[in-house]
Design a protein around this motif. Structure first.
Motif, short mmCIF file in Angstrom:
data_model
loop_
_atom_site.label_atom_id
_atom_site.label_comp_id
_atom_site.label_asym_id
_atom_site.label_seq_id
_atom_site.Cartn_x
_atom_site.Cartn_y
_atom_site.Cartn_z
N PHE A 141 0.51 7.68 -7.57
CA PHE A 141 -0.22 6.62 -6.55
C PHE A 141 -1.58 7.10 -6.45
O PHE A 141 -2.65 6.12 -6.66
CB PHE A 141 0.48 6.37 -5.30
CG PHE A 141 0.07 5.50 -4.43
CD1 PHE A 141 -0.06 4.05 -4.71
CD2 PHE A 141 -0.62 5.80 -3.26
CE1 PHE A 141 -0.72 3.25 -3.76
CE2 PHE A 141 -1.06 4.96 -2.54
CZ PHE A 141 -1.23 3.72 -2.64
N PRO A 142 -1.87 8.16 -6.05
CA PRO A 142 -3.42 8.64 -5.92
C PRO A 142 -4.26 8.50 -7.14
O PRO A 142 -5.54 7.97 -6.91
CB PRO A 142 -3.30 10.18 -5.50
CG PRO A 142 -1.95 10.34 -4.92
CD PRO A 142 -0.73 9.24 -5.56
N MET A 143 -3.70 8.58 -8.38
CA MET A 143 -4.46 8.57 -9.53
C MET A 143 -4.51 6.96 -9.84
O MET A 143 -5.82 6.58 -10.02
CB MET A 143 -3.44 8.93 -10.83
CG MET A 143 -4.05 8.76 -11.92
SD MET A 143 -2.97 8.80 -13.41
CE MET A 143 -1.85 7.43 -13.07
N GLN A 144 -3.92 6.15 -9.42
CA GLN A 144 -3.79 4.84 -9.50
C GLN A 144 -4.99 4.06 -8.52
O GLN A 144 -5.84 3.37 -8.90
CB GLN A 144 -2.64 3.95 -9.12
CG GLN A 144 -1.45 4.16 -10.31
CD GLN A 144 -0.55 3.04 -9.98
OE1 GLN A 144 0.31 3.22 -9.33
NE2 GLN A 144 -0.39 1.97 -10.71
N VAL A 145 -4.92 4.72 -7.35
CA VAL A 145 -6.15 4.40 -6.37
C VAL A 145 -7.43 4.83 -7.06
O VAL A 145 -8.40 4.02 -7.07
CB VAL A 145 -5.82 4.87 -5.01
CG1 VAL A 145 -7.17 4.69 -4.17
CG2 VAL A 145 -4.60 4.64 -4.54
#
Length: 338
Positions: A141-145
């Motif tokens: 999720f942090p990578m997607q953000v």
């Protein structure tokens, strides 16, 4: 970080969270008509934002194609900010979300918000149908953000460009019902919205984590937290308690694993649940973040909620079966805002 200045009801913006409920006996077409009517109503009353939430495989929630219904609401209103509360990012290719919201921002400049969640917004089978794989994990999720922020930047690193999207200033919010998104929002210097309307026990700890660990960014100099609350207001306390039984039935059916359309209110809700189910529902619908009553009771509840959370903004969900009761509930809250 500067000390937090105590906030009061009258200096705290109020917003609306709409799940586009599908009432028993109606179809999604009716839900969208009701949402437009409500959005226009609360815009006139002075509410700050109108957010819609992504859910899937839920017979009582019609906001699955969130960006599409957002465009419809934005077209039918003129001033109120329209947002996703939220887009469940693991369900989507990040580029597609950048393009969708770049399109919305291009059509309705300075009115679009993008709230992001990491939950599927449904069950595993539906998540698989959406993604065709369940290989995504919480760690992704942090990578997607990061990817999404890159697509919106003036000078993206990626060779693939979001058109429209690149160079547009679209406020990004991280949504959560635990401490994960609170920590991530603080680390990245983003706005944070906490779902206390169904996870009340974790509200204050999550907000404290966010504020204590906040790192200023180009997007945000100081922490900004919006907190969710259920409010069902009516002209009498008795009528408010009656129409609130639709919300209670919704939580009960979800707990039983049998989600349904939003049910009409009933007189004897106590006969519907077991003691164990009642305990679970009381935990989710804590009176501090589920405020039911007449104008004075709602005023006191909101004042207490804001004093406890020191929220910068409050977003209100009102799962009410009858559209006239729903409009009146927000009208009563609007009267309090005056």
């Amino acid at each position: 970080m500067d000390s937090i200045q105590p906030k009061t009801f009258h200096d705290t913006p109020l917003s609306v969270l709409d799940l586009a409920p599908v009432n028993e006996g109606t179809e999604p077409t009716d839900s969208f008509k009701n949402s437009v009517e409500l959005a226009q109503h609360v815009e006139q009353l002075g509410f700050n934002r109108y957010w819609l939430a992504e859910h899937h495989n839920m017979p009582g929630i019609a906001s699955s194609a969130t960006s599409v219904i957002m465009g419809h609401i934005a077209e039918k209103t003129s001033r109120i900010r329209v947002g996703a509360g939220g887009i469940m990012l693991p369900n989507h290719a990040t580029l597609v979300i950048a393009e969708q919201f770049g399109t919305l921002e291009s059509l309705y400049p300075e009115r679009i918000d993008l709230g992001l969640g990491r939950a599927p917004g449904s069950d595993q089978a539906t998540a698989y149908a959406l993604r065709r794989t369940l290989n995504m994990s919480v760690e992704d999720f942090p990578m997607q953000v990061n990817e999404l922020q890159d697509y919106f930047s003036d000078n993206p690193i990626s060779r693939v460009k979001a058109v429209p999207g690149q160079g547009l200033s679209i406020p990004i919010w991280l949504l959560g019902s635990s401490d994960f998104s609170a920590r991530l929002a603080a680390k990245k210097g983003l706005r944070f919205s906490f779902a206390s309307h169904f996870a009340p026990a974790y509200t204050v700890p999550a907000l404290n984590l966010y504020r204590e660990n906040f790192q200023p960014s180009e997007e945000l100099e100081k922490p900004y937290a919006m907190v969710g609350v259920n409010v069902i207001a009516a002209d009498t306390d008795e009528h408010a308690q009656f129409i609130a039984t639709s919300l209670q039935q919704q939580f009960l059916n979800l707990r039983r694993g049998r989600p349904t359309k939003l049910q009409p209110p009933i007189q004897d809700i106590e006969s519907e649940w077991t003691p164990m189910e009642l305990a679970a529902i009381k935990q989710s619908l804590d009176p501090r973040s589920t405020i039911i009553g007449d104008k004075e009771k709602v005023r006191k509840g909101l004042e207490s909620f804001i004093a406890e959370t020191q929220a910068d903004e409050v977003i209100i969900s009102s799962q009410i079966y009858n559209q006239a009761d729903r409009l009146r509930s927000y009208e009563i809250i609007g009267e309090l805002m005056e």
